[in-house]
Design an enzyme around this catalytic site. Structure first.
Site, PDB file in Angstrom:
ATOM      1  N   ASP A  27     -61.711   2.859 -15.898  1.00  0.00           N
ATOM      2  CA  ASP A  27     -61.470   4.190 -16.458  1.00  0.00           C
ATOM      3  C   ASP A  27     -60.368   4.101 -17.512  1.00  0.00           C
ATOM      4  OD1 ASP A  27     -61.995   6.853 -16.787  1.00  0.00           O
ATOM      5  OD2 ASP A  27     -60.826   7.527 -15.063  1.00  0.00           O
TER       6      ASP A  27
ATOM      7  N   LYS B 229     -48.426  12.510  -6.910  1.00  0.00           N
ATOM      8  CA  LYS B 229     -49.848  12.713  -7.174  1.00  0.00           C
ATOM      9  C   LYS B 229     -50.554  13.026  -5.865  1.00  0.00           C
ATOM     10  CE  LYS B 229     -53.878  10.420  -9.252  1.00  0.00           C
ATOM     11  NZ  LYS B 229     -54.343   9.217  -9.981  1.00  0.00           N
TER      12      LYS B 229
END
Length: 375
Positions: free
Chosen positions: A225, A121
């Site tokens: 989130d 990532k």
């Protein structure tokens, strides 16, 4: 900007040194003057100018002569520095296709030396859809100036620390392997996002998610989130949680509101998108977790250990004790602090280069602050 790693194999030693010199110069300069790049890189016979032109052609640096003649790293140049360090350490050997794009990150498939497929990532703070990071995240703390590359580095370090700690605590998260600069290397989960799945037993998955939200709160954390895009589901219906840089402590002033927002997000998705209404399922032991009941648990508080956003000042002594104990237990991997040093002799590297390649295998934001505001 598309990540094209083919250029990395043709990057010469001098060009790599020059690119790293630009990074070091950005500790104190937004645009690094050419004489400073030359001084840091230490190349002979004026080779820095030639290398800068080559890097500019490959879009690894940006040239600016508005106030003076200087250069700064581009996101692609920062990608190359992170990839070069990970390759030098033997963490990865190849980069494959892009498997995910988010408002603040890109995810790629990579291979390690054993041929195992992993996920890498790359944090991309500063995109158009994510310009309010100064208000939404606490990366800046008391600072007024910042670099998006530096903020991406802090986000990567924070995510790696949370992922590693949550994995040790038994939460279903990807296995944290390595991180360098803004890149986080983790295991590849054989699952798909919840938003793309048709669930055979939505009640069982819903209960897993509610339990996970409550368990996180019991450990002193709120995800902030927790939605269908950050939850992966495999063929057996097991869930995996991803994306952690925005997590806060349950001591945060808005922790209960953020906790309820996470719960509401899951309830809304199951009700509107899947047609499953939890309130109508009498087989569920409970419909939604309670913040006060979850935080009253006596579980180990990970927010103190990781200095999560919002943790209280009285936790500082406990945090200092934890960091001291951790430093006593963790020894250097190979006696070297830099993957670059493994690739070449120490006397051939530009001065100060070793600090920019450190991975900080278990550090959060506190580790990055010791290195200065480096992009």
């Amino acid at each position: 900007m598309k990540l094209d790693v083919n250029a990395l194999r043709y990057l010469s030693r001098d060009e790599s040194r020059t690119l790293q010199a630009v990074e070091i110069g950005q500790k104190n300069h937004d645009i690094v003057p050419v004489p400073l790049v030359d001084s840091i890189a230490g190349l002979k016979h004026g080779g820095v100018v030639r290398c800068l032109k080559a890097l500019l052609r490959q879009k690894l640096v940006h040239h600016d002569n508005t106030r003076y003649d200087g250069y700064r790293l581009t996101p692609l140049g920062y990608d190359f520095l992170a990839l070069r360090a990970l390759v030098a350490r033997g963490a990865i050997t190849a980069v494959g296709r892009q498997i995910g794009v988010g408002k603040e990150s890109d995810v790629f498939e990579v291979l390690n030396a054993e041929g195992e497929v992993l996920a890498m990532k790359l944090h991309r703070l500063g995109r158009t859809s994510f310009r309010a990071v100064k208000k939404k995240r606490d990366y800046l703390q008391h600072r007024n100036s910042f670099s998006w590359l530096w903020l991406s580095r802090l986000a990567a370090a924070k995510e790696f620390a949370f992922m590693e700690a949550l994995g040790v605590a038994g939460f279903p998260v990807p296995h944290a392997i390595e991180h360098n600069r803004h890149a986080v290397l983790m295991s590849l989960v054989d699952a798909v996002p919840l938003v793309q799945v048709r669930l055979a037993d939505p009640g069982a998955v819903y209960l897993q998610l509610m339990d996970m939200i409550a368990d996180l709160a019991a450990r002193g954390l709120v995800h902030c989130d927790f939605n269908e895009f950050n939850i992966l589901v495999d063929e057996q219906g097991a869930v995996t949680l991803i994306d952690f840089p925005q997590m806060v402590s349950t001591s945060h002033a808005n922790a209960e509101e953020l906790f309820e927002r996470d719960v509401d997000c899951i309830v809304r998705f199951f009700t509107k998108k899947l047609g499953y209404v939890p309130e109508q399922d009498t087989s569920l032991p409970y419909m939604r977790p309670d913040f006060k009941a979850a935080t009253a648990s006596a579980s180990e508080k990970l927010d103190v250990q990781l200095s999560a956003s919002g943790f209280k000042k009285e936790h500082l002594s406990a945090l200092d004790s934890y960091v001291s104990a951790l430093q006593g237990m963790v020894a250097p991997r190979d006696g070297s602090s830099s993957g670059e040093e493994e690739e070449s002799d120490s006397d051939s590297e530009p001065e100060g280069c070793d600090s920019s390649d450190e991975a900080g295998s278990s550090g959060g934001e506190g580790d990055e602050s010791e290195k200065g505001e480096v992009p």
